[in-house]
Structure formats: structure tokens, C-alpha cells
Design an enzyme around this catalytic site. Sequence first.
Site, PDB file in Angstrom:
ATOM      1  N   SER A   1     -44.014  10.457   1.655  1.00 31.95           N
ATOM      2  CA  SER A   1     -44.925   9.791   2.840  1.00 31.95           C
ATOM      3  C   SER A   1     -46.251   9.461   2.203  1.00 31.95           C
ATOM      4  O   SER A   1     -46.468   8.163   2.795  1.00 31.95           O
ATOM      5  CB  SER A   1     -44.613  10.617   3.959  1.00 31.95           C
ATOM      6  OG  SER A   1     -43.556  10.859   4.722  1.00 31.95           O
TER       7      SER A   1
ATOM      8  N   GLN B   1     -40.468  17.353  34.493  1.00 32.10           N
ATOM      9  CA  GLN B   1     -41.045  16.220  33.835  1.00 32.10           C
ATOM     10  C   GLN B   1     -41.604  16.493  32.568  1.00 32.10           C
ATOM     11  O   GLN B   1     -41.473  15.512  31.793  1.00 32.10           O
ATOM     12  CB  GLN B   1     -42.404  16.107  34.777  1.00 32.10           C
ATOM     13  CG  GLN B   1     -43.240  14.784  34.443  1.00 32.10           C
ATOM     14  CD  GLN B   1     -44.246  14.461  35.195  1.00 32.10           C
ATOM     15  OE1 GLN B   1     -45.328  15.374  34.964  1.00 32.10           O
ATOM     16  NE2 GLN B   1     -44.549  13.743  36.096  1.00 32.10           N
TER      17      GLN B   1
ATOM     18  N   GLU C   1     -37.525   9.264  -3.069  1.00 30.79           N
ATOM     19  CA  GLU C   1     -37.662   7.909  -3.112  1.00 30.79           C
ATOM     20  C   GLU C   1     -39.223   7.150  -2.674  1.00 30.79           C
ATOM     21  O   GLU C   1     -39.396   6.213  -2.097  1.00 30.79           O
ATOM     22  CB  GLU C   1     -36.518   6.866  -2.372  1.00 30.79           C
ATOM     23  CG  GLU C   1     -35.360   7.018  -3.100  1.00 30.79           C
ATOM     24  CD  GLU C   1     -34.523   5.930  -2.240  1.00 30.79           C
ATOM     25  OE1 GLU C   1     -34.793   4.922  -2.089  1.00 30.79           O
ATOM     26  OE2 GLU C   1     -32.973   6.558  -2.250  1.00 30.79           O
TER      27      GLU C   1
ATOM     28  N   PRO D   1     -39.946  16.714 -14.135  1.00 30.50           N
ATOM     29  CA  PRO D   1     -40.423  17.963 -13.535  1.00 30.50           C
ATOM     30  C   PRO D   1     -42.061  17.629 -13.108  1.00 30.50           C
ATOM     31  O   PRO D   1     -42.353  18.222 -12.239  1.00 30.50           O
ATOM     32  CB  PRO D   1     -40.646  19.015 -14.591  1.00 30.50           C
ATOM     33  CG  PRO D   1     -39.068  18.428 -15.302  1.00 30.50           C
ATOM     34  CD  PRO D   1     -38.967  17.011 -15.407  1.00 30.50           C
TER      35      PRO D   1
ATOM     36  N   TRP E   1     -34.044  17.334 -10.242  1.00 30.52           N
ATOM     37  CA  TRP E   1     -34.097  16.845  -8.994  1.00 30.52           C
ATOM     38  C   TRP E   1     -33.025  15.647  -8.544  1.00 30.52           C
ATOM     39  O   TRP E   1     -33.671  14.907  -7.935  1.00 30.52           O
ATOM     40  CB  TRP E   1     -35.354  16.933  -7.942  1.00 30.52           C
ATOM     41  CG  TRP E   1     -35.828  18.077  -8.123  1.00 30.52           C
ATOM     42  CD1 TRP E   1     -35.777  19.127  -7.560  1.00 30.52           C
ATOM     43  CD2 TRP E   1     -37.248  18.449  -8.738  1.00 30.52           C
ATOM     44  NE1 TRP E   1     -36.447  20.276  -7.970  1.00 30.52           N
ATOM     45  CE2 TRP E   1     -37.388  19.704  -8.479  1.00 30.52           C
ATOM     46  CE3 TRP E   1     -38.122  17.657  -9.341  1.00 30.52           C
ATOM     47  CZ2 TRP E   1     -38.622  20.368  -9.028  1.00 30.52           C
ATOM     48  CZ3 TRP E   1     -39.247  18.191  -9.858  1.00 30.52           C
ATOM     49  CH2 TRP E   1     -39.674  19.687  -9.648  1.00 30.52           C
TER      50      TRP E   1
ATOM     51  N   GLN F   1     -35.876  22.267  19.682  1.00 31.69           N
ATOM     52  CA  GLN F   1     -37.035  23.235  20.873  1.00 31.69           C
ATOM     53  C   GLN F   1     -36.197  23.052  22.217  1.00 31.69           C
ATOM     54  O   GLN F   1     -36.286  23.868  22.875  1.00 31.69           O
ATOM     55  CB  GLN F   1     -38.376  22.441  20.821  1.00 31.69           C
ATOM     56  CG  GLN F   1     -39.385  23.322  21.571  1.00 31.69           C
ATOM     57  CD  GLN F   1     -39.627  24.588  20.754  1.00 31.69           C
ATOM     58  OE1 GLN F   1     -39.543  24.513  19.565  1.00 31.69           O
ATOM     59  NE2 GLN F   1     -40.374  25.672  21.297  1.00 31.69           N
TER      60      GLN F   1
ATOM     61  N   LEU G   1     -34.412   9.307 -12.303  1.00 31.13           N
ATOM     62  CA  LEU G   1     -35.879   8.652 -12.510  1.00 31.13           C
ATOM     63  C   LEU G   1     -36.728   9.890 -12.458  1.00 31.13           C
ATOM     64  O   LEU G   1     -37.526  10.061 -13.393  1.00 31.13           O
ATOM     65  CB  LEU G   1     -36.181   7.727 -11.436  1.00 31.13           C
ATOM     66  CG  LEU G   1     -37.742   7.272 -11.147  1.00 31.13           C
ATOM     67  CD1 LEU G   1     -38.135   6.469 -12.590  1.00 31.13           C
ATOM     68  CD2 LEU G   1     -37.797   6.582 -10.027  1.00 31.13           C
TER      69      LEU G   1
ATOM     70  N   ARG H   1     -35.180   1.508  -0.077  1.00 31.17           N
ATOM     71  CA  ARG H   1     -36.362   2.029   0.536  1.00 31.17           C
ATOM     72  C   ARG H   1     -35.985   1.928   2.140  1.00 31.17           C
ATOM     73  O   ARG H   1     -36.226   2.969   3.048  1.00 31.17           O
ATOM     74  CB  ARG H   1     -37.486   1.899   0.049  1.00 31.17           C
ATOM     75  CG  ARG H   1     -38.685   2.502   0.620  1.00 31.17           C
ATOM     76  CD  ARG H   1     -39.991   2.395  -0.108  1.00 31.17           C
ATOM     77  NE  ARG H   1     -39.955   3.215  -1.392  1.00 31.17           N
ATOM     78  CZ  ARG H   1     -40.417   2.889  -2.589  1.00 31.17           C
ATOM     79  NH1 ARG H   1     -41.160   1.812  -2.548  1.00 31.17           N
ATOM     80  NH2 ARG H   1     -40.505   3.694  -3.686  1.00 31.17           N
TER      81      ARG H   1
END
Length: 383
Positions: A365, A277, A362, A129, A157, A335, A126, A241
Amino acid sequence: MPGFALDPRQAAWCAELRTLAAQRLRPLAEQGEPGRVNRPLLARLGELGLIDRLFTSSPATAGGTPSALDLCLLRESLAHGCTEAETALALQGLGGYPVLRSGSAVQRDRWLARVRAGRAVAAFALTEPDAGSDAAALALRAAPDGDGWRLTGEKCWISNAPEADFYTVFARTGEAPGARGVTAFLVPADRPGLTGRPLDMLAPHAIGALAFDGVRVGPQDLLGEPGGGFKVAMDTLNLFRPSVGAFAVGMAQAALDAALAHTAGRVAFGGVLADLQSVAHRVAEMATRVEAARLLVYAAASAYDEGAPDVPRRAAMAKLLATETAQYVVDHAVQLHGARALQRGHLLEHLYREVRAPRVYEGASEVQRTIIARELYRKEAAR
């Protein structure tokens, strides 16, 4: 729509899949070459009947389609133990599902049995570029040629390119402007004029670019109707999705499990890290976000299976929250581990590379937020 907990059968299946991924699929994945299709791994997925689950109609779903919830459980469980196996399986579904839904009997007979068995590699072509998140802006041209068309342009891609055996290709036939002028075709990889090259990407699986130099396609290559390609693409993406979110949840859970084990056993400052904590609260936040993402993914999948009218919004919410959550959880797990997590070959180093791409593919965000807002305001306007 059910509240989740999984039933005992589903929970047992997920546990079996996690064990299978870690013990039987991970060794095959480790033998693969980064940036290449791992055909032995794909064949094993076929032998185990896992790819077949992507194409098997469920009596519990609307229209007898494959179960989106089963797909989510499958992808989440495999991702927990072997992201390469999960990705190989998902890409077979993404490339092959349009053939199942919109292909002719001849196309299905030629390709689907081999796709299900892991003997033929499928790809969903799909993105271009200059047409990624804005899929309606496709520029690959399908010029009329007798009773068929000639494809000219590029795709970029594309997962499994340039090693796939066939491509589900979306091109502009021009029946109308925008999305209404796009048509889907099944294009075998050996079609004259079709060439490809690999791209060196962060993700470990094969991703490439395709060039179409007057590639001939005819009526026998159509998937659906001329001008109906955007619907073919959206039908596929609406199913897959939420399961991108499930893939992300599987990675997030693996990172959370690693963080729990490390902080419970790592001695520092006169005790274990979990006694601090700040560490315990961080792990609690990670776990809460993972569970919230998981529930939203399952809810979106159930909505799809029940034929609910608000699937686009739910699917967008699920992918958005789950992929953003996975990025957060993997980053915080790194981390908490410190430098050891950055060493090549460490689980978290692997997940850190894998977790970034799902926030882009897909539908990035930002696109998911646009879909959510559009659906909310459409509902408000209808009141």
C-alpha cells in the site's frame, strides 16, 4: 470512460461465475492441501475455459491485449465464492502473461497451451529477500557465460514455488544501473542448479523460496531483450494490479453479504441486530466502501483497456483503495459476528487470513501511495 453499471451480458456472466465458484470449484478447493498447488482445481479451471480468458486478446482493448475489465470481473466473481480458485487462476496469468507478451514463438508453443489448460503451473519470480517493493534493487545475478548467463542468488515469497513447472525470473544482467539492468528469463523448474523450498505462510496457497546455483540460461530463455526485464515486469503488473483490487472487492462483498445475513437474523437485545443503529450504520459504511472500491477498480481496468496514459496512477489507486477496503470490511464483519467468526472453517475466519496479503504483494500500500503521488506531481510539473 463509461460510468458503471455493468451491461446485462456482463452481469449475467458474473452471476454465472459466482454460482460456478460456489458449487463446482469450492468442493475441489476443500479437497486441496494447504500450502500446496491444487492441480485438480487448476485443471478444472482449464477445462472450464477460465484460464484461457487471461490470455485471449480482446478487440475492444488497445493493442489487442486481454481485457483488464474482463479479468477484474472474473477475479471478483470467483473470489466471492472460492478464493482458492481465484488465486490459482490469477497466478497462472501472472506467471504466463510475460510469455504471451515477450516470449518467443518456441516458448509460447511449448508452455502457453499447457498453462491455459491448467496442466502446467506458472510462477512469477520477482521478489527477493532484500528486494520486494523496491523491485529495481534486485540482486539475483546473471553472469555472462558464453552466449548465455549463469543465474546465482535467491528469490523469496514466490507464489506456486517450489511446485511450479516454470518460472518467469528477473535477474540483473547489468546493462545499466537500477531497473535498466534487469533481464527477464523463462526458467523451467527442472533446470540444473535450481532448487526450492516451501515457506509456511498465512496464505493457504503454495509460497516458496528458490535458490539459483549457477543456473544456465541462454538466448532461447530470454523474455524480451537483455536489460528490458523491468518493462516486462511492469507490463504484467499494470494489467494485473487493478485485478488484485477486484480480488479484494470479491472478498469484501462476500464478507458484506455474510454480515447482512447475520445481522438481519440474529436476535439480541429484544430485536435483531440490524435494528440497532450502530450496527445498521456500520453495515452501511461497509457497503459504501465496497461500492466505491469496485467502481475505482472498474475505472482503472477500463483505462487500461482504452490505452489511457494515466494507467499507473489509476491502477495504484484501485489496488490501494480496494485492498484497504477489504481489510476494513472483513474485520468489521468479524466484529459483527462475534466469536463464531473466529472458529476454524468459518467463511470469515478464512477471509480474515486471505485478506491480509493483498495489501503487501504486487506493491505494498505504501508503494501504491508513492506511485500515486509521483504521477500527480509529474503531471503538475508538466503544466
